[in-house]
Write a protein that holds these residues in place. Structure first.
Motif, PDB file in Angstrom:
ATOM      1  N   LEU A 162       0.926  -2.969  -9.136  1.00  0.00           N
ATOM      2  CA  LEU A 162      -0.433  -2.652  -8.679  1.00  0.00           C
ATOM      3  C   LEU A 162      -0.556  -2.824  -7.171  1.00  0.00           C
ATOM      4  O   LEU A 162      -1.094  -1.954  -6.474  1.00  0.00           O
ATOM      5  CB  LEU A 162      -1.455  -3.531  -9.406  1.00  0.00           C
ATOM      6  CG  LEU A 162      -2.909  -3.346  -8.988  1.00  0.00           C
ATOM      7  CD1 LEU A 162      -3.412  -1.953  -9.363  1.00  0.00           C
ATOM      8  CD2 LEU A 162      -3.782  -4.423  -9.626  1.00  0.00           C
ATOM      9  N   ILE A 163      -0.044  -3.927  -6.647  1.00  0.00           N
ATOM     10  CA  ILE A 163      -0.150  -4.177  -5.209  1.00  0.00           C
ATOM     11  C   ILE A 163       0.676  -3.165  -4.422  1.00  0.00           C
ATOM     12  O   ILE A 163       0.223  -2.632  -3.396  1.00  0.00           O
ATOM     13  CB  ILE A 163       0.268  -5.622  -4.867  1.00  0.00           C
ATOM     14  CG1 ILE A 163      -0.709  -6.615  -5.517  1.00  0.00           C
ATOM     15  CG2 ILE A 163       0.351  -5.836  -3.366  1.00  0.00           C
ATOM     16  CD1 ILE A 163      -2.175  -6.431  -5.143  1.00  0.00           C
ATOM     17  N   ASP A 164       1.878  -2.860  -4.894  1.00  0.00           N
ATOM     18  CA  ASP A 164       2.700  -1.839  -4.221  1.00  0.00           C
ATOM     19  C   ASP A 164       1.957  -0.514  -4.152  1.00  0.00           C
ATOM     20  O   ASP A 164       1.945   0.151  -3.109  1.00  0.00           O
ATOM     21  CB  ASP A 164       4.044  -1.642  -4.938  1.00  0.00           C
ATOM     22  CG  ASP A 164       5.019  -2.779  -4.699  1.00  0.00           C
ATOM     23  OD1 ASP A 164       4.776  -3.606  -3.792  1.00  0.00           O
ATOM     24  OD2 ASP A 164       6.027  -2.850  -5.439  1.00  0.00           O
ATOM     25  N   TYR A 165       1.342  -0.130  -5.256  1.00  0.00           N
ATOM     26  CA  TYR A 165       0.575   1.118  -5.272  1.00  0.00           C
ATOM     27  C   TYR A 165      -0.625   1.013  -4.321  1.00  0.00           C
ATOM     28  O   TYR A 165      -0.875   1.924  -3.528  1.00  0.00           O
ATOM     29  CB  TYR A 165       0.106   1.459  -6.683  1.00  0.00           C
ATOM     30  CG  TYR A 165      -0.867   2.599  -6.701  1.00  0.00           C
ATOM     31  CD1 TYR A 165      -0.446   3.891  -6.378  1.00  0.00           C
ATOM     32  CD2 TYR A 165      -2.213   2.395  -6.994  1.00  0.00           C
ATOM     33  CE1 TYR A 165      -1.353   4.951  -6.348  1.00  0.00           C
ATOM     34  CE2 TYR A 165      -3.111   3.432  -6.966  1.00  0.00           C
ATOM     35  CZ  TYR A 165      -2.679   4.711  -6.644  1.00  0.00           C
ATOM     36  OH  TYR A 165      -3.570   5.760  -6.610  1.00  0.00           O
ATOM     37  N   ALA A 166      -1.349  -0.099  -4.389  1.00  0.00           N
ATOM     38  CA  ALA A 166      -2.536  -0.275  -3.541  1.00  0.00           C
ATOM     39  C   ALA A 166      -2.180  -0.183  -2.062  1.00  0.00           C
ATOM     40  O   ALA A 166      -2.945   0.373  -1.263  1.00  0.00           O
ATOM     41  CB  ALA A 166      -3.209  -1.606  -3.849  1.00  0.00           C
ATOM     42  N   LEU A 167      -1.028  -0.696  -1.682  1.00  0.00           N
ATOM     43  CA  LEU A 167      -0.612  -0.642  -0.275  1.00  0.00           C
ATOM     44  C   LEU A 167      -0.332   0.789   0.190  1.00  0.00           C
ATOM     45  O   LEU A 167      -0.400   1.070   1.386  1.00  0.00           O
ATOM     46  CB  LEU A 167       0.611  -1.521  -0.043  1.00  0.00           C
ATOM     47  CG  LEU A 167       0.342  -3.028  -0.099  1.00  0.00           C
ATOM     48  CD1 LEU A 167       1.642  -3.821  -0.119  1.00  0.00           C
ATOM     49  CD2 LEU A 167      -0.556  -3.465   1.045  1.00  0.00           C
ATOM     50  N   THR A 168      -0.049   1.693  -0.748  1.00  0.00           N
ATOM     51  CA  THR A 168       0.181   3.095  -0.370  1.00  0.00           C
ATOM     52  C   THR A 168      -1.116   3.888  -0.247  1.00  0.00           C
ATOM     53  O   THR A 168      -1.117   4.954   0.357  1.00  0.00           O
ATOM     54  CB  THR A 168       1.103   3.820  -1.375  1.00  0.00           C
ATOM     55  OG1 THR A 168       0.427   3.957  -2.629  1.00  0.00           O
ATOM     56  CG2 THR A 168       2.426   3.102  -1.532  1.00  0.00           C
ATOM     57  N   VAL A 169      -2.207   3.367  -0.824  1.00  0.00           N
ATOM     58  CA  VAL A 169      -3.460   4.136  -0.836  1.00  0.00           C
ATOM     59  C   VAL A 169      -4.613   3.444  -0.120  1.00  0.00           C
ATOM     60  O   VAL A 169      -5.714   3.997  -0.041  1.00  0.00           O
ATOM     61  CB  VAL A 169      -3.892   4.492  -2.282  1.00  0.00           C
ATOM     62  CG1 VAL A 169      -2.869   5.396  -2.941  1.00  0.00           C
ATOM     63  CG2 VAL A 169      -4.161   3.250  -3.110  1.00  0.00           C
ATOM     64  N   SER A 170      -4.396   2.225   0.384  1.00  0.00           N
ATOM     65  CA  SER A 170      -5.491   1.530   1.069  1.00  0.00           C
ATOM     66  C   SER A 170      -4.930   0.685   2.200  1.00  0.00           C
ATOM     67  O   SER A 170      -3.735   0.467   2.316  1.00  0.00           O
ATOM     68  CB  SER A 170      -6.268   0.646   0.076  1.00  0.00           C
ATOM     69  OG  SER A 170      -5.468  -0.382  -0.437  1.00  0.00           O
ATOM     70  N   ASP A 171      -5.824   0.205   3.013  1.00  0.00           N
ATOM     71  CA  ASP A 171      -5.489  -0.668   4.129  1.00  0.00           C
ATOM     72  C   ASP A 171      -5.251  -2.078   3.588  1.00  0.00           C
ATOM     73  O   ASP A 171      -5.985  -2.545   2.717  1.00  0.00           O
ATOM     74  CB  ASP A 171      -6.665  -0.658   5.112  1.00  0.00           C
ATOM     75  CG  ASP A 171      -6.381  -1.404   6.380  1.00  0.00           C
ATOM     76  OD1 ASP A 171      -6.060  -2.615   6.290  1.00  0.00           O
ATOM     77  OD2 ASP A 171      -6.471  -0.798   7.454  1.00  0.00           O
ATOM     78  N   ALA A 172      -4.258  -2.766   4.100  1.00  0.00           N
ATOM     79  CA  ALA A 172      -3.933  -4.121   3.630  1.00  0.00           C
ATOM     80  C   ALA A 172      -5.107  -5.083   3.801  1.00  0.00           C
ATOM     81  O   ALA A 172      -5.235  -6.036   3.036  1.00  0.00           O
ATOM     82  CB  ALA A 172      -2.704  -4.654   4.351  1.00  0.00           C
ATOM     83  N   ASP A 173      -5.976  -4.831   4.783  1.00  0.00           N
ATOM     84  CA  ASP A 173      -7.131  -5.702   5.005  1.00  0.00           C
ATOM     85  C   ASP A 173      -8.242  -5.445   4.000  1.00  0.00           C
ATOM     86  O   ASP A 173      -9.104  -6.298   3.798  1.00  0.00           O
ATOM     87  CB  ASP A 173      -7.680  -5.514   6.419  1.00  0.00           C
ATOM     88  CG  ASP A 173      -6.694  -5.997   7.473  1.00  0.00           C
ATOM     89  OD1 ASP A 173      -5.914  -6.924   7.166  1.00  0.00           O
ATOM     90  OD2 ASP A 173      -6.687  -5.434   8.584  1.00  0.00           O
ATOM     91  N   ALA A 174      -8.251  -4.264   3.384  1.00  0.00           N
ATOM     92  CA  ALA A 174      -9.275  -3.908   2.399  1.00  0.00           C
ATOM     93  C   ALA A 174      -8.580  -3.364   1.153  1.00  0.00           C
ATOM     94  O   ALA A 174      -8.870  -2.274   0.678  1.00  0.00           O
ATOM     95  CB  ALA A 174     -10.234  -2.875   2.982  1.00  0.00           C
ATOM     96  N   LEU A 175      -7.656  -4.142   0.635  1.00  0.00           N
ATOM     97  CA  LEU A 175      -6.830  -3.722  -0.493  1.00  0.00           C
ATOM     98  C   LEU A 175      -7.701  -3.341  -1.691  1.00  0.00           C
ATOM     99  O   LEU A 175      -8.516  -4.139  -2.155  1.00  0.00           O
ATOM    100  CB  LEU A 175      -5.881  -4.862  -0.864  1.00  0.00           C
ATOM    101  CG  LEU A 175      -4.592  -4.516  -1.561  1.00  0.00           C
ATOM    102  CD1 LEU A 175      -3.759  -3.532  -0.738  1.00  0.00           C
ATOM    103  CD2 LEU A 175      -3.793  -5.761  -1.838  1.00  0.00           C
ATOM    104  N   ALA A 176      -7.501  -2.118  -2.186  1.00  0.00           N
ATOM    105  CA  ALA A 176      -8.302  -1.617  -3.305  1.00  0.00           C
ATOM    106  C   ALA A 176      -7.591  -0.440  -3.947  1.00  0.00           C
ATOM    107  O   ALA A 176      -6.703   0.170  -3.342  1.00  0.00           O
ATOM    108  CB  ALA A 176      -9.681  -1.200  -2.823  1.00  0.00           C
ATOM    109  N   VAL A 177      -7.980  -0.142  -5.183  1.00  0.00           N
ATOM    110  CA  VAL A 177      -7.498   1.045  -5.879  1.00  0.00           C
ATOM    111  C   VAL A 177      -8.687   1.752  -6.508  1.00  0.00           C
ATOM    112  O   VAL A 177      -9.757   1.174  -6.679  1.00  0.00           O
ATOM    113  CB  VAL A 177      -6.449   0.711  -6.972  1.00  0.00           C
ATOM    114  CG1 VAL A 177      -5.171   0.172  -6.351  1.00  0.00           C
ATOM    115  CG2 VAL A 177      -7.010  -0.242  -8.006  1.00  0.00           C
ATOM    116  N   THR A 178      -8.463   3.009  -6.852  1.00  0.00           N
ATOM    117  CA  THR A 178      -9.459   3.806  -7.550  1.00  0.00           C
ATOM    118  C   THR A 178      -8.803   4.355  -8.803  1.00  0.00           C
ATOM    119  O   THR A 178      -7.628   4.740  -8.784  1.00  0.00           O
ATOM    120  CB  THR A 178      -9.953   4.971  -6.665  1.00  0.00           C
ATOM    121  OG1 THR A 178     -10.502   4.405  -5.468  1.00  0.00           O
ATOM    122  CG2 THR A 178     -10.993   5.799  -7.353  1.00  0.00           C
ATOM    123  N   SER A 179      -9.547   4.372  -9.903  1.00  0.00           N
ATOM    124  CA  SER A 179      -9.059   4.954 -11.148  1.00  0.00           C
ATOM    125  C   SER A 179     -10.239   5.557 -11.894  1.00  0.00           C
ATOM    126  O   SER A 179     -11.281   4.910 -12.044  1.00  0.00           O
ATOM    127  CB  SER A 179      -8.377   3.895 -12.012  1.00  0.00           C
ATOM    128  OG  SER A 179      -7.814   4.477 -13.172  1.00  0.00           O
TER     129      SER A 179
END
Length: 190
Positions: A162-179
């Motif tokens: 999850l974190i690896d994916y989140a780092l590809t789609v969001s900024d590390a300072d505002a770590l987030a995902v969308t689903s």
């Protein structure tokens, strides 16, 4: 009849994932109002293992069957529920463990996160099954809603996915995902 687990998560398309989720027949526990209440003498350990009267339940089909009867009430108590009985069950952390994650994209290119649980259930993250973050920034814990108030805690490897994916789609300072159009921040509240 022998139990056949569903195919590997990575091999499934989004349509196949949705079909697998739909095919899982869960008893209508939300419609049952059992008159009898008791203790199941069962426990779900933090590592996802199930125990009855101190002995581990090692048959995956049994765990899967019992897990389909799980509910959690507003006070956080877990129950095994049948039409005739509601039996308490001790849960050390979460009723399930998320053991794998895959990202697919819908017809509009929007991401869809899918999780496999230790019960072989598949859960598609979204408004009906949101992600929740707990713990602290140093020791976060991630949970996904499963059904009837129950949750699955992401195990270490799934958390890393999850974190690896989140780092590809969001900024590390505002770590987030969308689903499925829902936005899930991944940083615990201070």
């Amino acid at each position: 009849m022998p139990y056949t687990p569903p195919p590997e998560l990575a091999s499934l398309s989004l349509a196949q994932l949705a079909a697998e989720v739909e095919a899982r027949r869960i008893p209508p526990v939300d419609q049952w109002t059992p008159a009898e209440t008791g203790d199941s003498e069962m426990r779900i350990a933090a590592d996802g293992r199930w125990f009855h009267q101190g002995g581990e339940i090692k048959r995956p089909a049994m765990v899967r069957a019992f897990s389909s009867l799980l509910v959690r009430d507003a006070d956080g108590q877990h129950w095994l529920k049948t039409p005739f009985q509601r039996l308490s069950i001790e849960v050390e952390d979460a009723a399930f463990l998320a053991t794998d994650m895959e990202v697919r994209h819908d017809g509009d290119g929007r991401p869809v996160l899918a999780f496999r649980l230790n019960s072989d259930d598949l859960v598609i993250c979204g408004p009906a099954n949101p992600l929740r973050v707990a713990g602290s920034a140093e020791i976060p814990a991630f949970y996904i809603a499963v059904r009837h108030g129950t949750e699955a805690r992401l195990n270490r490897s799934t958390y890393a996915q999850l974190i690896d994916y989140a780092l590809t789609v969001s900024d590390a300072d505002a770590l987030a995902v969308t689903s499925m159009g829902a936005h899930f921040p991944l940083v615990p509240h201070a």
